[in-house]
Design a protein around this motif. Structure first.
Motif, PDB file in Angstrom:
ATOM      1  N   ILE A   1      -8.857  -1.269   6.241  1.00  0.00           N
ATOM      2  CA  ILE A   1      -7.913  -1.138   5.133  1.00  0.00           C
ATOM      3  C   ILE A   1      -6.882  -2.267   5.184  1.00  0.00           C
ATOM      4  O   ILE A   1      -6.581  -2.908   4.166  1.00  0.00           O
ATOM      5  N   ILE A   2      -6.347  -2.540   6.363  1.00  0.00           N
ATOM      6  CA  ILE A   2      -5.389  -3.637   6.524  1.00  0.00           C
ATOM      7  C   ILE A   2      -6.033  -4.956   6.115  1.00  0.00           C
ATOM      8  O   ILE A   2      -5.427  -5.778   5.409  1.00  0.00           O
ATOM      9  N   GLU A   3      -7.254  -5.168   6.537  1.00  0.00           N
ATOM     10  CA  GLU A   3      -7.983  -6.391   6.199  1.00  0.00           C
ATOM     11  C   GLU A   3      -8.163  -6.542   4.695  1.00  0.00           C
ATOM     12  O   GLU A   3      -7.940  -7.611   4.125  1.00  0.00           O
ATOM     13  N   ARG A   4      -8.545  -5.457   4.020  1.00  0.00           N
ATOM     14  CA  ARG A   4      -8.806  -5.512   2.582  1.00  0.00           C
ATOM     15  C   ARG A   4      -7.509  -5.704   1.788  1.00  0.00           C
ATOM     16  O   ARG A   4      -7.477  -6.472   0.809  1.00  0.00           O
ATOM     17  N   VAL A   5      -6.442  -5.042   2.198  1.00  0.00           N
ATOM     18  CA  VAL A   5      -5.163  -5.203   1.498  1.00  0.00           C
ATOM     19  C   VAL A   5      -4.652  -6.628   1.663  1.00  0.00           C
ATOM     20  O   VAL A   5      -4.203  -7.264   0.696  1.00  0.00           O
ATOM     21  N   TYR A   6      -4.737  -7.159   2.873  1.00  0.00           N
ATOM     22  CA  TYR A   6      -4.248  -8.520   3.114  1.00  0.00           C
ATOM     23  C   TYR A   6      -5.097  -9.553   2.366  1.00  0.00           C
ATOM     24  O   TYR A   6      -4.565 -10.524   1.807  1.00  0.00           O
TER      25      TYR A   6
ATOM     26  N   LEU B   1       0.847  -1.200   0.000  1.00  0.00           N
ATOM     27  CA  LEU B   1       0.000   0.000   0.000  1.00  0.00           C
ATOM     28  C   LEU B   1       0.875   1.240   0.000  1.00  0.00           C
ATOM     29  O   LEU B   1       2.079   1.175   0.257  1.00  0.00           O
ATOM     30  N   ASP B   2       0.246   2.369  -0.263  1.00  0.00           N
ATOM     31  CA  ASP B   2       0.908   3.672  -0.209  1.00  0.00           C
ATOM     32  C   ASP B   2       0.234   4.476   0.894  1.00  0.00           C
ATOM     33  O   ASP B   2      -0.938   4.824   0.783  1.00  0.00           O
ATOM     34  N   TYR B   3       0.957   4.722   1.985  1.00  0.00           N
ATOM     35  CA  TYR B   3       0.308   5.399   3.108  1.00  0.00           C
ATOM     36  C   TYR B   3      -0.016   6.861   2.808  1.00  0.00           C
ATOM     37  O   TYR B   3      -0.752   7.505   3.561  1.00  0.00           O
ATOM     38  N   LYS B   4       0.488   7.390   1.709  1.00  0.00           N
ATOM     39  CA  LYS B   4       0.148   8.758   1.282  1.00  0.00           C
ATOM     40  C   LYS B   4      -1.117   8.776   0.405  1.00  0.00           C
ATOM     41  O   LYS B   4      -1.622   9.838   0.073  1.00  0.00           O
ATOM     42  N   ALA B   5      -1.626   7.593   0.053  1.00  0.00           N
ATOM     43  CA  ALA B   5      -2.763   7.502  -0.876  1.00  0.00           C
ATOM     44  C   ALA B   5      -4.062   7.915  -0.199  1.00  0.00           C
ATOM     45  O   ALA B   5      -4.212   7.877   1.028  1.00  0.00           O
TER      46      ALA B   5
ATOM     47  N   TYR C   1      -9.069   1.009  -1.344  1.00  0.00           N
ATOM     48  CA  TYR C   1      -8.691   0.709   0.032  1.00  0.00           C
ATOM     49  C   TYR C   1      -9.903   0.511   0.937  1.00  0.00           C
ATOM     50  O   TYR C   1      -9.889  -0.331   1.837  1.00  0.00           O
ATOM     51  N   VAL C   2     -10.948   1.325   0.745  1.00  0.00           N
ATOM     52  CA  VAL C   2     -12.196   1.130   1.489  1.00  0.00           C
ATOM     53  C   VAL C   2     -13.313   0.885   0.483  1.00  0.00           C
ATOM     54  O   VAL C   2     -13.222   1.300  -0.683  1.00  0.00           O
ATOM     55  N   PRO C   3     -14.397   0.213   0.871  1.00  0.00           N
ATOM     56  CA  PRO C   3     -15.465  -0.119  -0.075  1.00  0.00           C
ATOM     57  C   PRO C   3     -16.069   1.094  -0.761  1.00  0.00           C
ATOM     58  O   PRO C   3     -16.276   2.141  -0.141  1.00  0.00           O
ATOM     59  N   ALA C   4     -16.349   0.948  -2.039  1.00  0.00           N
ATOM     60  CA  ALA C   4     -16.999   2.014  -2.822  1.00  0.00           C
ATOM     61  C   ALA C   4     -18.509   1.811  -2.773  1.00  0.00           C
ATOM     62  O   ALA C   4     -19.173   1.657  -3.799  1.00  0.00           O
ATOM     63  N   THR C   5     -19.049   1.797  -1.563  1.00  0.00           N
ATOM     64  CA  THR C   5     -20.474   1.555  -1.346  1.00  0.00           C
ATOM     65  C   THR C   5     -21.067   2.694  -0.527  1.00  0.00           C
ATOM     66  O   THR C   5     -20.345   3.396   0.196  1.00  0.00           O
TER      67      THR C   5
ATOM     68  N   ASP D   1      -8.493   5.444  -3.251  1.00  0.00           N
ATOM     69  CA  ASP D   1      -7.587   5.007  -4.311  1.00  0.00           C
ATOM     70  C   ASP D   1      -7.559   3.478  -4.365  1.00  0.00           C
ATOM     71  O   ASP D   1      -7.982   2.800  -3.429  1.00  0.00           O
ATOM     72  N   LEU D   2      -7.024   2.953  -5.472  1.00  0.00           N
ATOM     73  CA  LEU D   2      -6.969   1.505  -5.636  1.00  0.00           C
ATOM     74  C   LEU D   2      -5.768   0.905  -4.898  1.00  0.00           C
ATOM     75  O   LEU D   2      -4.671   1.485  -4.881  1.00  0.00           O
ATOM     76  N   ILE D   3      -5.991  -0.256  -4.295  1.00  0.00           N
ATOM     77  CA  ILE D   3      -4.895  -1.022  -3.694  1.00  0.00           C
ATOM     78  C   ILE D   3      -3.923  -1.395  -4.811  1.00  0.00           C
ATOM     79  O   ILE D   3      -4.345  -1.858  -5.881  1.00  0.00           O
TER      80      ILE D   3
END
Length: 435
Positions: A239-244, A130-134, A147-151, A138-140
């Motif tokens: 975010i950690i959950e989704r990236v992993y 990931l990019d912590y500046k993103a 990074y978070v749901p688009a809902t 933004d997309l993983i």
């Protein structure tokens, strides 16, 4: 049951966090600490205790007994662990008849969890995940997933201009539904309102974001201020959950990543540290210490089992003082999973307005880098001082909420006592103390 999180300490209390801090533990390396700790002056009954050990014990004893005099209540224990470049010390000042505490006693360390969450984010950054500046929408990297749901249930105010870094720094302006009153919930925070009516409720991130979306709650435009937000760290845990999950190709949790990459058997420094996320995962393993809490009504309660499902990523961790000391010491020395240059990023946010708060890490005068925490009757501090190479963990399993509005005055005395014990212990060992 009220959750009594009290993790946003800097706003709730008038005393200065820059001058009121915790710390210390001492455990004789000679043969290890095997004796039970009980009574006001018992640390280790080994006849070979040195003068520094005795001085540290006396210093912690005095802080605890002074606190008892101020509150006119028995304080069960006050505990400090400190490791110097040459030795490890532990002092437990326990009231007569109260449960002894050792460096390996398990307890809930609350917002110290934020340092682990920040470490996880920076490990993912270090690994190119990931990019912590993103921005959080933004997309993983390497995926078509944000990074978070688009809902709609994630459409919090200012979502499109919030960065991961701002969440880490508490500069995103995300409203804290754990600590602040939410409209429509009887003047209470959303978390306290729900838990006081159903202590077994299983929280979800979407559920906690709903009051924010419904009422369009936020503190300021992202990047223009600072406001402690547990909810911001709940978002980071997702975010950690989704990236992993994206990297592994299967559904993963925040706890999975922490276990697999930060603290578990395959990590660089394996430690027995847990991050429960289920509402029914409430029991601490043995040996543990329950906390005591005096409510404003004068009712004394004992906390052992606590529903942590509302606190994922911001305050759900539990472990021992010994494990926390090893973690912060190895982490801040670049001997754990973060490389030295990444540790520097963890400690530095480049902020002119608030230079002492970085990425899930605070800088405390004469104590070093780390974090504090308060939840369900527990108070703790975990720090490492690079100047003296001293790491320190302090713990007080006691809150008094009987004095002042919402118990702020008496709680502040407890919180300050934890820091006073840290400074006193450092001074007893010959290191700079309270500034």
């Amino acid at each position: 049951m009220n959750s009594f999180s009290f993790t946003r300490l800097s706003k709730r209390f008038s005393f200065s966090l820059a001058t009121s801090f915790t710390g210390i533990v001492r455990c004789l390396v000679t043969g290890g600490l095997t004796g039970l700790l009980s009574g006001c002056s018992f640390t280790n009954l080994d006849d070979h205790r040195d003068l520094a050990t005795l001085k540290m014990q006396e210093a912690v004893d005095k802080v605890r007994t002074d606190l008892e005099k101020e509150l006119q209540k028995e304080v069960p224990s006050l505990n400090v662990l400190i490791q110097t470049p040459t030795q490890t010390y532990f002092a437990s000042s326990a009231a007569a008849g109260q449960q002894p505490v050792t460096p390996n006693t398990i307890y809930r360390f609350a917002s110290v969890t934020k340092n682990f969450t920040a470490t996880a984010v920076m490990k993912m950054f270090q690994d190119g995940w990931l990019d912590y500046k993103a921005y959080i929408n933004d997309l993983i990297p390497g995926t078509d997933q944000p990074y978070v749901p688009a809902t709609p249930d994630w459409n919090i105010p200012n979502k499109s201009v919030i960065t991961i870094e701002q969440l880490l720094q508490h500069s995103a302006g995300v409203f804290d539904v754990d600590n602040d009153p939410v409209p429509g919930f009887n003047g209470e925070s959303y978390v306290n309102y729900v838990l006081s009516r159903d202590s077994t409720h299983q929280f979800t991130t979407e559920e906690m974001l709903k009051p924010i979306i419904d009422n369009q709650l936020y503190y300021f435009t992202p990047g223009t201020g600072h406001h402690y937000s547990n909810t911001g760290y709940v978002i980071l845990s997702r975010i950690i959950e989704r990236v992993y999950s994206a990297r592994s190709g299967s559904a993963k949790t925040f706890a999975d990543y922490l276990y697999d990459h930060i603290t578990g058997p395959s990590s660089r420094v394996p430690l027995a540290i847990s991050f429960p996320y289920r509402a029914d995962d409430v029991q601490l393993p043995q040996p543990n210490v329950a906390s005591l809490l005096w409510r404003p009504s004068g009712l004394l309660e004992r906390f052992g089992q606590v529903n942590m499902s509302a606190h994922v990523g911001e305050g759900n961790g539990y472990s021992s003082m010994a494990s926390l000391n090893t973690f912060v010491r190895t982490l801040m020395r670049g001997e754990n999973i973060l490389q030295p240059q990444t540790v520097t990023l963890l400690q530095t946010d480049g902020s002119v307005a608030r230079p002492t708060y970085a990425l899930g890490t605070s800088l405390y005068a004469n104590l070093g880098y780390g974090h504090n925490g308060a939840i369900a009757g527990y108070l703790t501090l975990m720090v490492y001082d690079p100047t003296t190479e001293v790491s320190l963990v302090a713990m007080l399993p006691f809150w008094d909420l009987t004095q002042g509005p919402n118990g702020d005055i008496s709680f502040g005395k407890c919180f300050n006592a934890m820091y006073d014990a840290a400074y006193a212990a450092r001074t007893a060992l010959g290191y700079p103390g309270k500034p």
